[in-house]
Motif scaffolding. Sequence first.
Motif, PDB file in Angstrom:
ATOM      1  N   THR A   1       1.508   0.585  -9.081  1.00  0.00           N
ATOM      2  CA  THR A   1       0.401   1.292  -9.455  1.00  0.00           C
ATOM      3  C   THR A   1      -0.669   1.129  -8.643  1.00  0.00           C
ATOM      4  O   THR A   1      -0.613   0.405  -7.680  1.00  0.00           O
ATOM      5  CB  THR A   1      -0.071   0.445 -10.906  1.00  0.00           C
ATOM      6  N   VAL A   2      -1.773   1.961  -8.685  1.00  0.00           N
ATOM      7  CA  VAL A   2      -2.728   2.200  -7.770  1.00  0.00           C
ATOM      8  C   VAL A   2      -4.178   2.306  -8.331  1.00  0.00           C
ATOM      9  O   VAL A   2      -4.004   2.961  -9.439  1.00  0.00           O
ATOM     10  CB  VAL A   2      -2.756   3.555  -6.846  1.00  0.00           C
ATOM     11  N   ALA A   3      -5.139   1.813  -7.854  1.00  0.00           N
ATOM     12  CA  ALA A   3      -6.449   1.692  -8.598  1.00  0.00           C
ATOM     13  C   ALA A   3      -7.590   2.194  -7.278  1.00  0.00           C
ATOM     14  O   ALA A   3      -7.321   2.141  -6.222  1.00  0.00           O
ATOM     15  CB  ALA A   3      -6.851   0.263  -8.658  1.00  0.00           C
ATOM     16  N   THR A   4      -8.255   3.287  -7.703  1.00  0.00           N
ATOM     17  CA  THR A   4      -9.351   3.703  -6.786  1.00  0.00           C
ATOM     18  C   THR A   4     -10.929   3.351  -7.105  1.00  0.00           C
ATOM     19  O   THR A   4     -11.746   4.247  -7.322  1.00  0.00           O
ATOM     20  CB  THR A   4      -9.002   5.303  -6.997  1.00  0.00           C
ATOM     21  N   LEU A   5     -11.023   2.113  -7.258  1.00  0.00           N
ATOM     22  CA  LEU A   5     -12.283   1.553  -7.474  1.00  0.00           C
ATOM     23  C   LEU A   5     -12.818   0.941  -6.346  1.00  0.00           C
ATOM     24  O   LEU A   5     -12.248   0.129  -5.782  1.00  0.00           O
ATOM     25  CB  LEU A   5     -12.323   0.700  -8.695  1.00  0.00           C
ATOM     26  N   ASP A   6     -13.985   1.527  -5.417  1.00  0.00           N
ATOM     27  CA  ASP A   6     -14.459   1.005  -4.315  1.00  0.00           C
ATOM     28  C   ASP A   6     -13.457   0.682  -3.290  1.00  0.00           C
ATOM     29  O   ASP A   6     -12.741  -0.087  -2.804  1.00  0.00           O
ATOM     30  CB  ASP A   6     -15.044  -0.371  -4.430  1.00  0.00           C
ATOM     31  N   GLY A   7     -12.758   2.001  -3.113  1.00  0.00           N
ATOM     32  CA  GLY A   7     -11.785   1.948  -1.890  1.00  0.00           C
ATOM     33  C   GLY A   7     -10.423   2.250  -2.719  1.00  0.00           C
ATOM     34  O   GLY A   7     -10.431   2.156  -4.044  1.00  0.00           O
ATOM     35  N   GLU A   8      -9.318   2.374  -2.184  1.00  0.00           N
ATOM     36  CA  GLU A   8      -8.088   2.200  -2.905  1.00  0.00           C
ATOM     37  C   GLU A   8      -7.292   0.754  -2.967  1.00  0.00           C
ATOM     38  O   GLU A   8      -7.422   0.138  -1.896  1.00  0.00           O
ATOM     39  CB  GLU A   8      -7.323   3.246  -2.394  1.00  0.00           C
ATOM     40  N   VAL A   9      -6.474   0.457  -4.124  1.00  0.00           N
ATOM     41  CA  VAL A   9      -5.950  -0.531  -4.034  1.00  0.00           C
ATOM     42  C   VAL A   9      -4.445  -0.298  -4.341  1.00  0.00           C
ATOM     43  O   VAL A   9      -4.227   0.270  -5.389  1.00  0.00           O
ATOM     44  CB  VAL A   9      -6.422  -1.761  -4.953  1.00  0.00           C
TER      45      VAL A   9
ATOM     46  N   ALA B   1      -1.440  -7.338  -4.045  1.00  0.00           N
ATOM     47  CA  ALA B   1      -2.530  -6.521  -4.057  1.00  0.00           C
ATOM     48  C   ALA B   1      -2.839  -6.009  -2.491  1.00  0.00           C
ATOM     49  O   ALA B   1      -3.299  -6.905  -1.640  1.00  0.00           O
ATOM     50  CB  ALA B   1      -3.828  -6.629  -4.648  1.00  0.00           C
ATOM     51  N   VAL B   2      -3.028  -4.814  -2.155  1.00  0.00           N
ATOM     52  CA  VAL B   2      -3.388  -4.506  -0.902  1.00  0.00           C
ATOM     53  C   VAL B   2      -4.715  -3.635  -0.944  1.00  0.00           C
ATOM     54  O   VAL B   2      -4.508  -2.566  -1.671  1.00  0.00           O
ATOM     55  CB  VAL B   2      -2.127  -3.621  -0.236  1.00  0.00           C
ATOM     56  N   TYR B   3      -5.707  -4.148  -0.541  1.00  0.00           N
ATOM     57  CA  TYR B   3      -7.094  -3.439  -0.557  1.00  0.00           C
ATOM     58  C   TYR B   3      -7.270  -2.594   0.666  1.00  0.00           C
ATOM     59  O   TYR B   3      -7.148  -3.123   1.604  1.00  0.00           O
ATOM     60  CB  TYR B   3      -8.172  -4.534  -0.701  1.00  0.00           C
ATOM     61  N   PHE B   4      -7.919  -1.365   0.555  1.00  0.00           N
ATOM     62  CA  PHE B   4      -8.158  -0.494   1.619  1.00  0.00           C
ATOM     63  C   PHE B   4      -9.627  -0.240   1.749  1.00  0.00           C
ATOM     64  O   PHE B   4     -10.294  -0.397   0.513  1.00  0.00           O
ATOM     65  CB  PHE B   4      -7.196   0.948   1.428  1.00  0.00           C
ATOM     66  N   ASP B   5     -10.068   0.061   2.765  1.00  0.00           N
ATOM     67  CA  ASP B   5     -11.514   0.579   2.806  1.00  0.00           C
ATOM     68  C   ASP B   5     -11.655   2.055   2.504  1.00  0.00           C
ATOM     69  O   ASP B   5     -10.399   2.680   2.366  1.00  0.00           O
ATOM     70  CB  ASP B   5     -12.053  -0.139   4.390  1.00  0.00           C
ATOM     71  N   LYS B   6     -12.631   2.688   2.973  1.00  0.00           N
ATOM     72  CA  LYS B   6     -12.943   3.912   2.776  1.00  0.00           C
ATOM     73  C   LYS B   6     -11.961   4.863   3.718  1.00  0.00           C
ATOM     74  O   LYS B   6     -11.760   5.995   3.613  1.00  0.00           O
ATOM     75  CB  LYS B   6     -14.420   4.424   2.845  1.00  0.00           C
ATOM     76  N   ASN B   7     -11.790   4.164   5.023  1.00  0.00           N
ATOM     77  CA  ASN B   7     -10.708   4.858   6.081  1.00  0.00           C
ATOM     78  C   ASN B   7      -9.464   4.779   5.766  1.00  0.00           C
ATOM     79  O   ASN B   7      -8.670   5.104   6.781  1.00  0.00           O
ATOM     80  CB  ASN B   7     -11.359   4.107   7.324  1.00  0.00           C
ATOM     81  N   ARG B   8      -8.896   4.158   4.514  1.00  0.00           N
ATOM     82  CA  ARG B   8      -7.477   4.049   4.278  1.00  0.00           C
ATOM     83  C   ARG B   8      -6.949   3.138   5.285  1.00  0.00           C
ATOM     84  O   ARG B   8      -5.780   3.261   5.553  1.00  0.00           O
ATOM     85  CB  ARG B   8      -6.869   5.396   3.983  1.00  0.00           C
ATOM     86  N   GLN B   9      -7.545   2.083   5.630  1.00  0.00           N
ATOM     87  CA  GLN B   9      -6.916   0.986   6.394  1.00  0.00           C
ATOM     88  C   GLN B   9      -7.083  -0.226   5.534  1.00  0.00           C
ATOM     89  O   GLN B   9      -7.944  -0.572   4.679  1.00  0.00           O
ATOM     90  CB  GLN B   9      -7.888   0.916   7.699  1.00  0.00           C
ATOM     91  N   VAL B  10      -6.230  -1.291   5.942  1.00  0.00           N
ATOM     92  CA  VAL B  10      -6.081  -2.402   4.872  1.00  0.00           C
ATOM     93  C   VAL B  10      -7.351  -3.371   5.208  1.00  0.00           C
ATOM     94  O   VAL B  10      -7.406  -3.521   6.301  1.00  0.00           O
ATOM     95  CB  VAL B  10      -4.860  -3.397   5.367  1.00  0.00           C
ATOM     96  N   ARG B  11      -7.955  -3.686   4.125  1.00  0.00           N
ATOM     97  CA  ARG B  11      -9.245  -4.418   4.342  1.00  0.00           C
ATOM     98  C   ARG B  11      -8.811  -5.959   3.920  1.00  0.00           C
ATOM     99  O   ARG B  11      -9.225  -6.739   4.404  1.00  0.00           O
ATOM    100  CB  ARG B  11     -10.308  -4.011   3.286  1.00  0.00           C
ATOM    101  N   ARG B  12      -7.785  -6.168   2.860  1.00  0.00           N
ATOM    102  CA  ARG B  12      -7.425  -7.545   2.602  1.00  0.00           C
ATOM    103  C   ARG B  12      -6.171  -7.540   1.775  1.00  0.00           C
ATOM    104  O   ARG B  12      -5.950  -6.452   1.175  1.00  0.00           O
ATOM    105  CB  ARG B  12      -8.617  -7.851   1.431  1.00  0.00           C
TER     106      ARG B  12
END
Length: 158
Positions: free
Chosen positions: A74-82, A108-119
């Motif tokens: 599943t995907v979440a789109t809150l404060d970036g994409e996860v 969980a793979v957290y992305f920033d606004k530039n669609r790069q892995v943040r965490r």
Amino acid sequence: MSQIIPAPSRPASPRGLLSRLCAVAVIGLVCAGLGACSGEQFQKGYILPQGALEQIPIGASQDQVLIVLGTPSTVATLDGEVFYYISQRTSRPVAFMNQSVIDQRVIAVYFDKNRQVRRLANYGMKDGKIFDFISRTTPTSGQEMSYLTPLFKLLSFN
């Protein structure tokens, strides 16, 4: 010289043959039944490939994550994409018993606004609490307010 005369052989009675066949059939069924009662393990959801998380550094692109880990559960789109990859492992000791949960994981793979892995986070169950196996932290309760909190504050006599 004495001669031994063999006793006349009797043909096997149908009743004796039937009882032997029944005994063999019962033993075969019991063995088959006990073999079916051995424990089983089940894997549900996403299966993490060996060494996959090490191939995703912080700053990797979203496309690289999709290549390494595949389509998320599943995907979440809150404060970036996860991206969430969800799995559960269960077992049952005997074939007719209920399954019990051995392990549950949410990667969980957290992305920033530039669609790069943040965490990256690997959540699981440890002692009945949600636990992040990467950062080794357990979430603590903070100032979350439930709908009952204001009601209790009104009823308190302080």
